[in-house]
Design an enzyme around this catalytic site. Structure first.
Site, short mmCIF file in Angstrom:
data_model
loop_
_atom_site.label_atom_id
_atom_site.label_comp_id
_atom_site.label_asym_id
_atom_site.label_seq_id
_atom_site.Cartn_x
_atom_site.Cartn_y
_atom_site.Cartn_z
N VAL A 77 83.29 56.35 50.54
CA VAL A 77 81.97 56.17 51.14
C VAL A 77 80.98 55.97 49.99
O VAL A 77 80.99 56.73 49.02
CB VAL A 77 81.55 57.41 51.98
CG1 VAL A 77 80.15 57.25 52.53
CG2 VAL A 77 82.54 57.65 53.10
N GLY B 120 85.82 58.69 42.86
CA GLY B 120 85.61 60.12 43.10
C GLY B 120 84.84 60.44 44.37
O GLY B 120 84.64 61.60 44.70
N HIS B 121 84.41 59.42 45.12
CA HIS B 121 83.55 59.65 46.30
C HIS B 121 84.04 58.82 47.48
O HIS B 121 83.43 57.81 47.81
CB HIS B 121 82.11 59.27 45.97
CG HIS B 121 81.09 59.82 46.91
ND1 HIS B 121 80.69 59.18 48.06
CD2 HIS B 121 80.37 60.97 46.87
CE1 HIS B 121 79.76 59.89 48.66
NE2 HIS B 121 79.55 60.98 47.97
N PHE B 122 84.95 59.07 48.15
CA PHE B 122 86.00 60.07 48.01
C PHE B 122 87.31 59.31 47.99
O PHE B 122 87.45 58.37 48.78
CB PHE B 122 85.97 61.05 49.18
CG PHE B 122 84.62 61.73 49.33
CD1 PHE B 122 84.31 62.84 48.55
CD2 PHE B 122 83.67 61.27 50.22
CE1 PHE B 122 83.08 63.49 48.69
CE2 PHE B 122 82.44 61.91 50.36
CZ PHE B 122 82.15 63.01 49.59
#
Length: 140
Positions: free
Chosen positions: A54, A47-49
């Protein structure tokens, strides 16, 4: 030098929140250098990203906090205790950390008074500073 199994004997963190893979140098109660191999399979990258993975800065900071905890929890009088993050000062993120990077985590304990202490941490990738901070902790 400590492998991940030895690290797990000192700090209570476990997958997916154990962010130290290996300790390469330790001076009990004073200084620790550790490594975190950042894999594309880390759960936070979902989810990041998804299109631009990252490592979240707060997790780089947490990796530094865990490294500092190894320094103080490896002292005989603190074995079996837990280190809690109590504060962060002078924190700066200077480089993104991506899959395939190896974080070099260095923490020097600069003050201890009873169960409260402070460490100066620097996380680097290939010699470039990714994060630096002063971390206050409490041992319980």
């Amino acid at each position: 030098m400590m492998d991940v199994e030895q690290v797990k004997e000192i700090i209570p963190h476990r997958y997916p929140f154990l962010l130290v893979d290996k300790v390469v140098e330790i001076q009990e109660g004073e200084k620790v250098t550790a490594l975190k191999n950042v894999s594309v399979n880390e759960p936070f990258f979902q989810g990041h990203f998804p299109e631009y993975p990252v490592m979240p800065g707060v997790l780089i900071l947490e990796a530094l906090a865990q490294t500092g905890a190894i320094a103080v929890l490896n002292i005989e009088e603190n074995k079996g205790k837990i280190g809690f993050l109590a504060g962060v000062d002078k924190c700066r993120f200077k480089r993104q950390v991506k899959p395939g990077d190896q974080l070099n985590l260095q923490v020097e304990i600069i003050r201890m008074k009873g169960p409260i202490g402070k460490g100066k941490g620097i996380a680097t990738v290939d010699g470039e500073v990714a994060c630096e901070a002063e971390i206050t902790f409490a041992i319980k």
